[in-house]
Scaffold this motif. Structure first.
Motif, PDB file in Angstrom:
ATOM      1  N   ALA A 188     -10.104  -6.801   7.400  1.00 35.09           N
ATOM      2  CA  ALA A 188     -10.742  -8.066   7.397  1.00 35.09           C
ATOM      3  C   ALA A 188     -10.093  -9.074   6.239  1.00 35.09           C
ATOM      4  O   ALA A 188      -9.563  -8.322   5.189  1.00 35.09           O
ATOM      5  CB  ALA A 188     -12.218  -8.181   7.402  1.00 35.09           C
ATOM      6  N   LYS A 189     -10.003 -10.267   6.415  1.00 33.33           N
ATOM      7  CA  LYS A 189      -9.534 -10.917   5.362  1.00 33.33           C
ATOM      8  C   LYS A 189      -9.879 -10.888   3.878  1.00 33.33           C
ATOM      9  O   LYS A 189      -9.345 -10.882   3.055  1.00 33.33           O
ATOM     10  CB  LYS A 189      -9.472 -12.489   5.730  1.00 33.33           C
ATOM     11  CG  LYS A 189      -8.594 -13.036   6.813  1.00 33.33           C
ATOM     12  CD  LYS A 189      -8.546 -14.407   7.177  1.00 33.33           C
ATOM     13  CE  LYS A 189      -7.697 -14.816   8.366  1.00 33.33           C
ATOM     14  NZ  LYS A 189      -7.481 -16.054   8.552  1.00 33.33           N
ATOM     15  N   GLU A 190     -11.106 -10.690   3.801  1.00 31.40           N
ATOM     16  CA  GLU A 190     -11.720 -10.362   2.615  1.00 31.40           C
ATOM     17  C   GLU A 190     -11.472  -9.111   2.137  1.00 31.40           C
ATOM     18  O   GLU A 190     -11.488  -8.897   0.739  1.00 31.40           O
ATOM     19  CB  GLU A 190     -13.502 -10.673   2.546  1.00 31.40           C
ATOM     20  CG  GLU A 190     -14.109  -9.816   3.583  1.00 31.40           C
ATOM     21  CD  GLU A 190     -14.199 -10.346   5.031  1.00 31.40           C
ATOM     22  OE1 GLU A 190     -14.507  -9.649   5.827  1.00 31.40           O
ATOM     23  OE2 GLU A 190     -13.730 -11.477   5.107  1.00 31.40           O
ATOM     24  N   ASN A 191     -11.038  -8.086   2.586  1.00 26.19           N
ATOM     25  CA  ASN A 191     -10.442  -6.840   2.137  1.00 26.19           C
ATOM     26  C   ASN A 191      -8.907  -6.715   2.080  1.00 26.19           C
ATOM     27  O   ASN A 191      -8.457  -5.654   1.746  1.00 26.19           O
ATOM     28  CB  ASN A 191     -11.029  -5.599   3.004  1.00 26.19           C
ATOM     29  CG  ASN A 191     -12.453  -5.729   3.048  1.00 26.19           C
ATOM     30  OD1 ASN A 191     -13.255  -6.042   2.124  1.00 26.19           O
ATOM     31  ND2 ASN A 191     -12.971  -5.376   4.130  1.00 26.19           N
ATOM     32  N   LEU A 192      -8.030  -7.985   2.265  1.00 27.36           N
ATOM     33  CA  LEU A 192      -6.522  -7.688   2.329  1.00 27.36           C
ATOM     34  C   LEU A 192      -6.172  -7.289   1.184  1.00 27.36           C
ATOM     35  O   LEU A 192      -5.098  -6.756   1.228  1.00 27.36           O
ATOM     36  CB  LEU A 192      -6.434  -8.996   2.887  1.00 27.36           C
ATOM     37  CG  LEU A 192      -4.791  -9.143   3.380  1.00 27.36           C
ATOM     38  CD1 LEU A 192      -4.568  -8.076   4.334  1.00 27.36           C
ATOM     39  CD2 LEU A 192      -4.350 -10.406   3.822  1.00 27.36           C
ATOM     40  N   GLU A 193      -6.738  -8.064  -0.085  1.00 29.64           N
ATOM     41  CA  GLU A 193      -6.114  -7.665  -1.195  1.00 29.64           C
ATOM     42  C   GLU A 193      -6.193  -6.080  -1.753  1.00 29.64           C
ATOM     43  O   GLU A 193      -5.306  -5.621  -2.141  1.00 29.64           O
ATOM     44  CB  GLU A 193      -6.820  -8.482  -2.343  1.00 29.64           C
ATOM     45  CG  GLU A 193      -6.154  -8.413  -3.575  1.00 29.64           C
ATOM     46  CD  GLU A 193      -6.772  -9.419  -4.562  1.00 29.64           C
ATOM     47  OE1 GLU A 193      -6.881  -9.079  -5.849  1.00 29.64           O
ATOM     48  OE2 GLU A 193      -7.195 -10.396  -4.348  1.00 29.64           O
ATOM     49  N   ARG A 227      -3.319  -3.272  -2.134  1.00 28.48           N
ATOM     50  CA  ARG A 227      -3.097  -2.538  -3.349  1.00 28.48           C
ATOM     51  C   ARG A 227      -3.110  -1.202  -3.255  1.00 28.48           C
ATOM     52  O   ARG A 227      -2.213  -0.434  -3.867  1.00 28.48           O
ATOM     53  CB  ARG A 227      -4.421  -2.711  -4.427  1.00 28.48           C
ATOM     54  CG  ARG A 227      -4.338  -2.385  -5.744  1.00 28.48           C
ATOM     55  CD  ARG A 227      -5.459  -2.601  -6.719  1.00 28.48           C
ATOM     56  NE  ARG A 227      -5.588  -4.166  -6.755  1.00 28.48           N
ATOM     57  CZ  ARG A 227      -6.551  -4.900  -6.343  1.00 28.48           C
ATOM     58  NH1 ARG A 227      -7.788  -4.309  -5.981  1.00 28.48           N
ATOM     59  NH2 ARG A 227      -6.587  -6.134  -6.449  1.00 28.48           N
ATOM     60  N   ARG A 228      -4.046  -0.651  -2.274  1.00 28.09           N
ATOM     61  CA  ARG A 228      -3.883   0.663  -1.892  1.00 28.09           C
ATOM     62  C   ARG A 228      -2.592   1.369  -1.152  1.00 28.09           C
ATOM     63  O   ARG A 228      -1.914   2.309  -1.371  1.00 28.09           O
ATOM     64  CB  ARG A 228      -4.797   0.933  -0.899  1.00 28.09           C
ATOM     65  CG  ARG A 228      -6.275   1.316  -1.457  1.00 28.09           C
ATOM     66  CD  ARG A 228      -7.515   1.394  -0.605  1.00 28.09           C
ATOM     67  NE  ARG A 228      -8.438   1.549  -0.929  1.00 28.09           N
ATOM     68  CZ  ARG A 228      -9.671   2.108  -0.387  1.00 28.09           C
ATOM     69  NH1 ARG A 228      -9.462   2.585   0.720  1.00 28.09           N
ATOM     70  NH2 ARG A 228     -10.773   1.986  -0.920  1.00 28.09           N
ATOM     71  N   LYS A 229      -1.857   0.048  -0.316  1.00 26.57           N
ATOM     72  CA  LYS A 229      -0.876   0.650   0.352  1.00 26.57           C
ATOM     73  C   LYS A 229       0.289   0.849  -0.771  1.00 26.57           C
ATOM     74  O   LYS A 229       1.180   1.560  -0.644  1.00 26.57           O
ATOM     75  CB  LYS A 229      -0.404  -0.767   1.235  1.00 26.57           C
ATOM     76  CG  LYS A 229       0.855  -0.393   2.158  1.00 26.57           C
ATOM     77  CD  LYS A 229       0.879  -1.510   3.083  1.00 26.57           C
ATOM     78  CE  LYS A 229       1.158  -3.024   2.485  1.00 26.57           C
ATOM     79  NZ  LYS A 229       1.394  -3.885   3.696  1.00 26.57           N
ATOM     80  N   ALA A 230       0.344  -0.393  -1.717  1.00 24.81           N
ATOM     81  CA  ALA A 230       1.519  -0.144  -2.940  1.00 24.81           C
ATOM     82  C   ALA A 230       1.411   1.061  -3.603  1.00 24.81           C
ATOM     83  O   ALA A 230       2.310   1.912  -4.098  1.00 24.81           O
ATOM     84  CB  ALA A 230       1.190  -1.332  -3.839  1.00 24.81           C
TER      85      ALA A 230
END
Length: 56
Positions: free
Chosen positions: A13-18, A22-25
């Motif tokens: 969801a947009k609110e969890n995008l950041e 971060r986890r992907k990086a």
């Protein structure tokens, strides 16, 4: 060694995008660190920083 055939990623969801980014990086960095020595990664990061400075 087994290979991953498919990966399914559910967009957050947009609110969890950041947090998702971060986890992907972090996962990407872990993979790079397991495959390349720190000297090579330092060179890559320096080049990326230079490109970012040029594009901004």
């Amino acid at each position: 060694m087994s290979r991953i055939k498919t990966v399914t990623v559910v967009q957050p969801a947009k609110e969890n995008l950041e947090e998702f980014e971060r986890r992907k990086a972090r996962a990407f960095i872990r993979i790079l660190r397991s495959k390349y020595p720190d000297e090579v990664l330092d060179q890559v990061f320096e080049k990326l920083e230079q490109e970012l400075k040029q594009n901004n």
